[in-house]
Write a protein that holds these residues in place. Sequence first.
Motif, PDB file in Angstrom:
ATOM      1  N   ALA A 134      29.550 -20.239 -40.749  1.00  0.00           N
ATOM      2  CA  ALA A 134      28.547 -21.246 -40.402  1.00  0.00           C
ATOM      3  C   ALA A 134      27.135 -20.682 -40.575  1.00  0.00           C
ATOM      4  N   ARG A 135      26.941 -19.424 -40.213  1.00  0.00           N
ATOM      5  CA  ARG A 135      25.617 -18.814 -40.387  1.00  0.00           C
ATOM      6  C   ARG A 135      25.271 -18.689 -41.867  1.00  0.00           C
ATOM      7  N   ARG A 136      26.234 -18.314 -42.669  1.00  0.00           N
ATOM      8  CA  ARG A 136      25.969 -18.175 -44.110  1.00  0.00           C
ATOM      9  C   ARG A 136      25.604 -19.522 -44.726  1.00  0.00           C
ATOM     10  N   LEU A 137      26.266 -20.576 -44.281  1.00  0.00           N
ATOM     11  CA  LEU A 137      25.944 -21.900 -44.808  1.00  0.00           C
ATOM     12  C   LEU A 137      24.526 -22.306 -44.414  1.00  0.00           C
ATOM     13  N   TRP A 142      24.861 -25.310 -33.640  1.00  0.00           N
ATOM     14  CA  TRP A 142      25.996 -25.214 -32.723  1.00  0.00           C
ATOM     15  C   TRP A 142      27.287 -24.937 -33.485  1.00  0.00           C
ATOM     16  N   THR A 143      28.215 -24.261 -32.817  1.00  0.00           N
ATOM     17  CA  THR A 143      29.617 -24.297 -33.217  1.00  0.00           C
ATOM     18  C   THR A 143      30.380 -24.974 -32.080  1.00  0.00           C
ATOM     19  N   LYS A 170      34.120 -16.391 -22.502  1.00  0.00           N
ATOM     20  CA  LYS A 170      33.673 -15.071 -22.942  1.00  0.00           C
ATOM     21  C   LYS A 170      33.012 -15.148 -24.311  1.00  0.00           C
ATOM     22  N   ARG A 171      33.472 -16.054 -25.148  1.00  0.00           N
ATOM     23  CA  ARG A 171      32.873 -16.256 -26.472  1.00  0.00           C
ATOM     24  C   ARG A 171      31.561 -17.027 -26.405  1.00  0.00           C
ATOM     25  N   GLY A 172      31.193 -17.521 -25.238  1.00  0.00           N
ATOM     26  CA  GLY A 172      29.947 -18.257 -25.089  1.00  0.00           C
ATOM     27  C   GLY A 172      30.076 -19.762 -25.180  1.00  0.00           C
ATOM     28  N   PRO A 203      25.743 -22.416 -28.655  1.00  0.00           N
ATOM     29  CA  PRO A 203      24.592 -22.298 -29.571  1.00  0.00           C
ATOM     30  C   PRO A 203      24.871 -21.223 -30.619  1.00  0.00           C
ATOM     31  N   LEU A 204      24.580 -21.527 -31.859  1.00  0.00           N
ATOM     32  CA  LEU A 204      24.821 -20.583 -32.945  1.00  0.00           C
ATOM     33  C   LEU A 204      23.534 -19.807 -33.220  1.00  0.00           C
ATOM     34  N   GLU A 205      23.548 -18.541 -32.833  1.00  0.00           N
ATOM     35  CA  GLU A 205      22.361 -17.712 -33.054  1.00  0.00           C
ATOM     36  C   GLU A 205      22.274 -17.346 -34.530  1.00  0.00           C
TER      37      GLU A 205
END
Length: 207
Positions: A134-137, A142-143, A170-172, A203-205
Amino acid sequence: MNSAPPAAAPAADVRCFVGAAIAPFLDDLARLRIAVFRDWPYLYDGDADYEAQYLRTYLRSPRSIAVLAFDGGRVVGASTGLPLADEDEAFLAPFADGAIDPKQVFYCGESVLLPRYRGRGLGHRFFDEREAHARRLGGYAWTAFCAVDRDPDDPRRPGSHRGNEAFWNKRGYRPRPDLRARLPWREVGRGEVEHSLTFWLRPLERA
């Protein structure tokens, strides 16, 4: 004479496939979904025709991903994801109020892993790979994923069942009770039932 303990499962080889490259593995994905989701909490009475229709969504999206775990040449685990905007209407409907733009959400679909390979960190690896994709795209804030809602007092719930909520936290990821999808599937012993599924968001950092 004491019997020897069962041999430990070998380490799985994890590989990622994007868009049309997923096509050769659709039968593996269907097989794993039918096997793993038959258990609590999904109780899915697998259907090959339903699987073919459902999984076709990943081929229609060039931005989809399948993270596959191999033991030799055999697929023993799989995790999928795609932009929420490329998902079916049932997954988009909870976002109709516009509070969160579905175009900013990358949807993490199922993670299915044969029991012998659990407890080896593959659950984290599945999330790591999908979030990195998702970050590369780019363009995602958000995920998210969905989890089926079940009554904690449901008599079909196994006494030994341990939920994944602690792992997800734990994964946020956090549950959003205001975002619920409705999805029918055939349950073991009950036929087709409509189910409620709650979205969990994180939230996707940036990388």
